[in-house]
Design a protein around this motif. Structure first.
Motif, mmCIF file in Angstrom:
data_model
loop_
_atom_site.group_PDB
_atom_site.id
_atom_site.type_symbol
_atom_site.label_atom_id
_atom_site.label_comp_id
_atom_site.label_asym_id
_atom_site.label_seq_id
_atom_site.Cartn_x
_atom_site.Cartn_y
_atom_site.Cartn_z
ATOM 1 N N TYR A 1 -10.656 -32.635 29.025
ATOM 2 C CA TYR A 1 -10.301 -31.807 30.174
ATOM 3 C C TYR A 1 -10.915 -32.412 31.435
ATOM 4 N N TYR A 2 -10.091 -32.602 32.450
ATOM 5 C CA TYR A 2 -10.547 -33.128 33.738
ATOM 6 C C TYR A 2 -10.995 -31.946 34.585
ATOM 7 N N GLY A 3 -12.310 -31.825 34.781
ATOM 8 C CA GLY A 3 -12.881 -30.589 35.289
ATOM 9 C C GLY A 3 -13.110 -30.494 36.779
ATOM 10 N N LEU A 4 -12.038 -30.311 37.531
ATOM 11 C CA LEU A 4 -12.171 -29.925 38.937
ATOM 12 C C LEU A 4 -11.707 -28.471 38.999
ATOM 13 N N PRO A 5 -12.618 -27.520 38.782
ATOM 14 C CA PRO A 5 -12.225 -26.133 38.480
ATOM 15 C C PRO A 5 -11.230 -25.515 39.452
ATOM 16 N N ILE B 1 -15.383 -32.457 28.389
ATOM 17 C CA ILE B 1 -15.060 -32.256 29.802
ATOM 18 C C ILE B 1 -15.497 -33.481 30.597
ATOM 19 N N SER B 2 -14.578 -34.039 31.350
ATOM 20 C CA SER B 2 -14.877 -35.168 32.223
ATOM 21 C C SER B 2 -15.021 -34.672 33.657
ATOM 22 N N ILE C 1 -19.573 -31.184 25.632
ATOM 23 C CA ILE C 1 -20.060 -32.350 26.368
ATOM 24 C C ILE C 1 -19.406 -32.367 27.744
ATOM 25 N N VAL C 2 -20.232 -32.461 28.770
ATOM 26 C CA VAL C 2 -19.751 -32.704 30.134
ATOM 27 C C VAL C 2 -20.220 -34.096 30.520
ATOM 28 N N ASP C 3 -19.274 -34.987 30.759
ATOM 29 C CA ASP C 3 -19.595 -36.382 31.071
ATOM 30 C C ASP C 3 -19.394 -36.645 32.557
ATOM 31 N N LEU C 4 -20.467 -37.065 33.232
ATOM 32 C CA LEU C 4 -20.389 -37.326 34.668
ATOM 33 C C LEU C 4 -19.898 -38.728 35.004
#
Length: 243
Positions: free
Chosen positions: A41-45, A58-59, A27-30
């Motif tokens: 996971y806080y996703g700022l790659p 993934i947030s 799940i990627v939550d916008l």
């Protein structure tokens, strides 16, 4: 895999239902609902990629929060006192519910400040970087794109060369981050997948600097970043479908 793009505060029942039916679903939550949840996971790659492995929750960071962190991360160990960030977004970033902030007629020849203290992205960045950030958001009459100006104060004097080198080294090899000696223009970032950082200006005593970040709030501030996160979680090349 699933991308949630709901208004803030609405994701929880969907996540709970997925947990019951298929807990391994990516799940990627916008929304902002899980940006402060350590289990996600806080996703700022470009800044948090090393923490991504093994996460299926993934947030996605906020658009302004992405710009602020890109402006501050390479020099965060040098900073003293709260950092001030002045941001302007096109009205596509003001939500879908009708309001003064997304009404082109009311924005015409205008610049609307809002949430000048305690904005969600202010708290988000302060938590992620571990020091206080003061954020003053505004919305303008154009549709898409963010320009973010960060005012930096240093404990000791820094040279333009030293600071510029920090940014260039921090973002070397990142295809979606571009460094520029000139301040980037928001009019040139619309529909672009990348963010631009530049315009570094340093005071005569070396104790203060200003840097500018631009990005498309609908792409690198949202959809592009979500796709980066989704690709990594599924074992695909990070930039697949992007460039």
């Amino acid at each position: 895999a699933l991308i949630l793009a709901l208004p803030n505060g609405l994701a929880a029942p969907y996540v709970a239902a997925i947990d019951q039916i298929a807990a391994t679903t990516v799940i990627v939550d916008l929304s902002a609902d899980y940006r402060f949840d350590a289990r996600w996971y806080y996703g700022l790659p470009e800044l948090t990629r090393s923490r991504a492995d093994g996460h299926n929750r993934i947030s996605n960071p906020g658009c302004f929060a992405t710009a602020m962190q890109l402006a501050l991360a390479p020099v965060k160990d040098l900073l003293t006192a709260p950092t001030q960030c002045f941001g302007v977004s096109g009205y596509s970033g003001a939500g879908s519910h009708p309001s003064d902030r997304n009404d082109p007629a009311k924005l015409h020849d205008n610049l609307l400040p809002y949430a000048l203290i305690g904005h969600l992205h202010e708290r988000e960045v302060s938590q992620q970087l571990g020091f206080p950030v003061e954020f003053m958001p505004h919305v303008a009459a154009y549709f898409r794109g963010i320009t973010l100006t960060a005012n930096l104060h240093f404990a000791t004097a820094q040279s333009h060369h030293e600071l510029s080198l920090r940014y260039q080294q921090a973002y070397a090899g990142e295809p979606l981050l571009r460094w520029s000696e000139q301040a980037p223009w928001v009019s040139e970032i619309a529909h672009q997948q990348h963010a631009e950082i530049g315009g570094l200006t340093v005071s005569a005593d070396g104790r203060r600097a200003v840097v500018v970040v631009t990005l498309d709030n609908l792409l690198k501030g949202a959809a592009t970043q979500a796709l980066q996160n989704l690709n990594r979680a599924l074992g695909c090349p990070e930039l697949q479908g992007i460039c």
